[in-house]
Design an enzyme around this catalytic site. Structure first.
Site, mmCIF file in Angstrom:
data_model
loop_
_atom_site.group_PDB
_atom_site.id
_atom_site.type_symbol
_atom_site.label_atom_id
_atom_site.label_comp_id
_atom_site.label_asym_id
_atom_site.label_seq_id
_atom_site.Cartn_x
_atom_site.Cartn_y
_atom_site.Cartn_z
ATOM 1 N N HIS A 200 7.137 2.775 -9.658
ATOM 2 C CA HIS A 200 6.555 1.787 -9.050
ATOM 3 C C HIS A 200 4.988 2.025 -8.347
ATOM 4 C CE1 HIS A 200 6.677 -2.407 -7.233
ATOM 5 N NE2 HIS A 200 6.260 -1.801 -6.211
ATOM 6 N N MET B 189 -3.470 -1.936 -4.104
ATOM 7 C CA MET B 189 -3.622 -2.722 -3.049
ATOM 8 C C MET B 189 -5.366 -2.605 -3.122
ATOM 9 S SD MET B 189 -1.074 -1.631 -0.081
ATOM 10 C CE MET B 189 0.400 -1.203 -0.446
ATOM 11 N N MET C 159 -1.063 -6.011 -5.897
ATOM 12 C CA MET C 159 -1.465 -6.601 -4.546
ATOM 13 C C MET C 159 -2.975 -6.756 -4.486
ATOM 14 S SD MET C 159 1.461 -4.723 -2.352
ATOM 15 C CE MET C 159 1.658 -3.205 -3.478
ATOM 16 N N GLY D 112 2.001 -4.546 1.842
ATOM 17 C CA GLY D 112 0.837 -3.760 2.419
ATOM 18 C C GLY D 112 0.939 -2.588 2.761
ATOM 19 N N GLY E 129 4.390 0.750 3.197
ATOM 20 C CA GLY E 129 5.627 1.391 3.068
ATOM 21 C C GLY E 129 6.339 1.507 4.336
ATOM 22 N N GLY E 130 7.635 1.798 4.309
ATOM 23 C CA GLY E 130 8.197 1.981 5.514
ATOM 24 C C GLY E 130 8.707 1.001 6.564
ATOM 25 N N ASP F 285 11.728 -5.187 -3.181
ATOM 26 C CA ASP F 285 10.864 -4.057 -2.969
ATOM 27 C C ASP F 285 10.347 -4.058 -1.477
ATOM 28 O OD1 ASP F 285 8.641 -2.326 -2.744
ATOM 29 O OD2 ASP F 285 7.038 -3.514 -3.899
#
Ligand code: DX5
Ligand code: ZN
Length: 264
Positions: free
Chosen positions: A71, A75, A108, A182, A184-185, A211
């Protein structure tokens, strides 16, 4: 001359054969119905969480650890407040990892129309665009298909699943974001699960991806709701043992799929 006893034996053999045949037919029907689900469990690490200075080897490492696909988060600093990479990077990655890994491009970006052809040429397999980013999803779906890629359609947490529904029969995959896109985490948004359940009930064979914040602690919710394509960034890539995490995520989803097929 056939005795009464011999006649009786022949009859019971016939009955036995008939019963076995019926049982075999039932077993066959059961086994085909439980394996004929059009979708399967697939785990796609989000390489955004990896050491971006060694993206090629990180992709290879994830595939070696059992990933079903990769994946890739694109962005543009406009649709989302972060910036990653574009098609030149995808082209290099494709050369570096070979033809096999399936690239799911999570676009995105504003105006997703402009990157369809460059991404196809760079070696992308699936182009997942955001419904919020376009005024003409129908045309974009057509362009993506004409470019030879599969079509994914994503919705942000604030977008209702009813807005996606009219396109569901024209796409290969629906992506229900479980964080604000926008970064991760972030923390998994469990309140997105009704969207997944509703989609699964309305479109039983559609690939449904989740996701954001998905890992061993949250996978059960996703699997029960009906998601079958699982994106996981920090939980997989940040782990000391990505292979085990990928295997665990896949097992939970596969079991939920199996259970659903038996309940039908
Ligand atoms: C967020 C991205 C995700 C992200 C997932 O906008 O679309 O793919 O990298 O990372 P985790 O699993 O850490 O939330
Ligand atoms: Zn993503």
């Amino acid at each position: 001359m056939t005795t009464y006893f011999e006649g009786y034996q022949r009859k019971s053999r016939l009955m036995m054969r008939l019963t076995l045949r019926v049982l075999a037919a039932r077993l066959h029907a059961h086994s085909t119905s439980s394996t004929s689900m059009a979708y399967s469990a697939k785990i796609g690490p989000s390489i955004l969480s990896s050491d971006l200075s060694c993206l090629g080897s990180e992709c290879v490492r994830m595939m070696e650890c059992g990933a079903d696909y990769l994946h890739l988060d694109v962005m543009d600093g406009h649709f989302v407040p972060n910036l990653t990479f574009g098609h030149p990077m995808v082209e290099c990655l494709r050369k570096s990892v070979g033809q096999d890994p399936f690239f799911d491009m999570h676009m995105m970006v504003s105006r997703p129309e402009q990157w369809v052809k460059p991404m196809a040429a760079a070696g992308a397999n699936q182009y997942t665009f955001h419904l919020e980013a376009t005024t003409n999803p129908g045309n974009l779906i057509k362009e993506i298909r004409e470019s030879g890629m599969k079509v994914g359609l994503a919705i942000k947490p604030g977008t209702t699943v009813e807005e996606l529904a009219p396109w569901a029969n024209q796409i290969d995959m629906a992506l229900v974001m479980t964080v604000e896109p926008g970064f991760g985490g972030q923390k998994f948004m469990e309140d997105m699960m009704p969207k997944v359940s509703w989609l699964r009930s309305q479109f039983p064979s559609l690939d449904i991806e989740v996701d954001g914040g998905v890992g061993p602690d949250t996978i059960h919710k996703c699997a029960e709701a009906g998601a079958n394509m699982i994106v996981s960034g920090s939980a997989v890539i940040g782990s000391d043992d990505p292979r085990s995490v990928i295997a665990l995520l896949r097992t939970v989803v596969a079991e939920a799929i199996q259970k659903r097929s038996l309940d039908r």
